[in-house]
Design an enzyme around this catalytic site. Structure first.
Site, PDB file in Angstrom:
ATOM      1  CG  ASN A   9       9.978  -7.810 -16.256  1.00 34.26           C
ATOM      2  OD1 ASN A   9      10.355  -8.670 -15.737  1.00 34.26           O
ATOM      3  ND2 ASN A   9       8.596  -7.703 -16.381  1.00 34.26           N
ATOM      4  CD1 TRP A  10      16.024  -9.610 -18.836  1.00 36.17           C
ATOM      5  CD2 TRP A  10      17.468 -10.643 -17.680  1.00 36.17           C
ATOM      6  NE1 TRP A  10      17.558  -9.194 -19.173  1.00 36.17           N
ATOM      7  CE2 TRP A  10      18.388  -9.899 -18.491  1.00 36.17           C
ATOM      8  CE3 TRP A  10      18.086 -11.927 -16.805  1.00 36.17           C
ATOM      9  CZ2 TRP A  10      19.877 -10.184 -18.299  1.00 36.17           C
ATOM     10  CZ3 TRP A  10      19.392 -11.824 -16.893  1.00 36.17           C
ATOM     11  CH2 TRP A  10      20.239 -10.979 -17.476  1.00 36.17           C
ATOM     12  CE  LYS A  11       7.401  -9.626 -19.123  1.00 37.41           C
ATOM     13  NZ  LYS A  11       6.106  -9.584 -19.874  1.00 37.41           N
ATOM     14  CG  HIS A  93       4.535  -7.362 -15.067  1.00 38.33           C
ATOM     15  ND1 HIS A  93       3.668  -8.194 -15.631  1.00 38.33           N
ATOM     16  CD2 HIS A  93       5.351  -6.473 -15.851  1.00 38.33           C
ATOM     17  CE1 HIS A  93       4.061  -7.972 -16.855  1.00 38.33           C
ATOM     18  NE2 HIS A  93       4.972  -6.840 -16.794  1.00 38.33           N
ATOM     19  CD  GLU A  95       3.920 -11.212 -17.929  1.00 41.88           C
ATOM     20  OE1 GLU A  95       4.837 -11.366 -17.055  1.00 41.88           O
ATOM     21  OE2 GLU A  95       3.963 -10.600 -19.008  1.00 41.88           O
ATOM     22  CD  GLU A 161       4.578  -3.293 -18.312  1.00 43.29           C
ATOM     23  OE1 GLU A 161       5.529  -3.275 -18.971  1.00 43.29           O
ATOM     24  OE2 GLU A 161       4.203  -3.998 -17.627  1.00 43.29           O
ATOM     25  N   GLY A 167       3.700  -8.373 -24.330  1.00 41.48           N
ATOM     26  CA  GLY A 167       3.837  -9.606 -25.234  1.00 41.48           C
ATOM     27  C   GLY A 167       2.936  -9.777 -26.315  1.00 41.48           C
ATOM     28  CB  SER A 207       4.839  -4.948 -28.062  1.00 39.47           C
ATOM     29  OG  SER A 207       4.021  -5.835 -27.704  1.00 39.47           O
ATOM     30  N   GLY A 228      10.181  -5.961 -22.228  1.00 37.40           N
ATOM     31  CA  GLY A 228       9.987  -7.469 -21.795  1.00 37.40           C
ATOM     32  C   GLY A 228      10.898  -8.227 -22.739  1.00 37.40           C
ATOM     33  N   GLY A 229      10.020  -8.863 -23.692  1.00 38.67           N
ATOM     34  CA  GLY A 229      10.929  -9.717 -24.827  1.00 38.67           C
ATOM     35  C   GLY A 229      12.127  -9.225 -25.700  1.00 38.67           C
TER      36      GLY A 229
END
Ligand code: 13P
Length: 246
Positions: A9-11, A93, A95, A161, A167, A207, A228-229
């Site tokens: 997930n590149w966001k 998600h 976010e 999640e 994050g 994470s 993610g990151g």
């Protein structure tokens, strides 16, 4: 043996098309020769057209609207995403729940629209810090999957999640992820059947990195990861792919 699923997930990253292309090519390179693994990269919508998926590395999106088309300024439908090469969509998600006010009812409509467009829907569930996992996750699953048939569930993937792990660098312990995964299957058993509950892939996200990735597969007995990151670092993401693919 069923394939493990790794979703990037590149966001809202990266900022430049060239960076997106390089990152995507690196994922394809990292996946070369790796068996029993399905990789899905979910870039921002605008990069869909310039990224060429292959059998190992497919494309997904991070959201879609619940209608097919119409007067919804700034929105993109599941059908449009599918026509642009996406095969998966991340929905619910945390976010989007937090910043865009998405509710379980909206997520339910989006899942139905995604399935109609032949996308696989990745439903994210998870509690915030201080909340009871079972209460939150059960309610999110029941409301988000309302009205979905057994047949439709073939194209649904669940992702646990925990919001406090997204994050933050505070990843969930493999034991807690194991409990959450079992709880998700128990909830699906109540709603559908044990047979179905065992077939739906359950992933972990929050994470995840090149160090902790394997524990969620080996100890938590989950079917994959939502990253993610770490998916924005070509080397680290390739490390995750190689680690899980083995
Ligand atoms: P991080 O891996 O950056 O914690 O993000 C997880 C996530 O939100 C994936 O959907």
């Amino acid at each position: 043996m069923t394939k493990k699923i790794i979703i990037a997930n590149w966001k809202m990253n990266p900022k430049k098309a060239k960076e997106a292309q390089a990152l995507f090519e690196a994922a394809k390179e990292g996946a070369r020769g790796v068996k029993n693994i399905q990789i899905v990269v979910c870039p921002p919508f605008v990069w869909l057209g310039i990224l060429k998926s292959n059998v190992q590395v497919k494309l997904g999106v991070q959201n879609c609207h619940w209608e097919n088309s119409g007067a919804f300024t700034g929105e993109i439908s599941a059908a449009m995403a599918a026509d642009s090469g996406a095969e998966y969509v991340i929905l619910g998600h945390s976010e989007r729940r937090r910043y865009m006010g998405e509710t379980d009812e909206i997520i339910n409509l989006k899942i139905k629209s995604a399935l109609k467009a032949k996308l696989k829907a990745v439903l994210c569930v998870g509690e915030k810090f201080g909340e009871e996992m079972s209460i939150v996750v059960e309610s999110q699953i029941i409301k988000s999957l309302a009205g979905l048939s057994v047949n439709q569930m073939k194209d649904v993937i669940l992702a646990y999640e925990p919001v406090w792990a997204v994050g933050t660098g505070h990843n969930c312990s493999p034991d807690n992820a194991l409990s959450a995964g079992l709880f998700i299957r128990k909830t699906l058993t109540k709603l559908y059947s044990r047979f179905l509950a065992e077939k739906v892939p359950v992933l972990y996200g929050g994470s995840v990195d090149d160090e902790n990735d394997n524990a969620y597969i080996d100890q938590s007995r989950l079917d994959g990861l939502l990253v993610g990151g770490a998916s924005l670092d070509a080397e680290e993401f390739a490390g995750i792919i190689k680690g899980i693919g083995r």
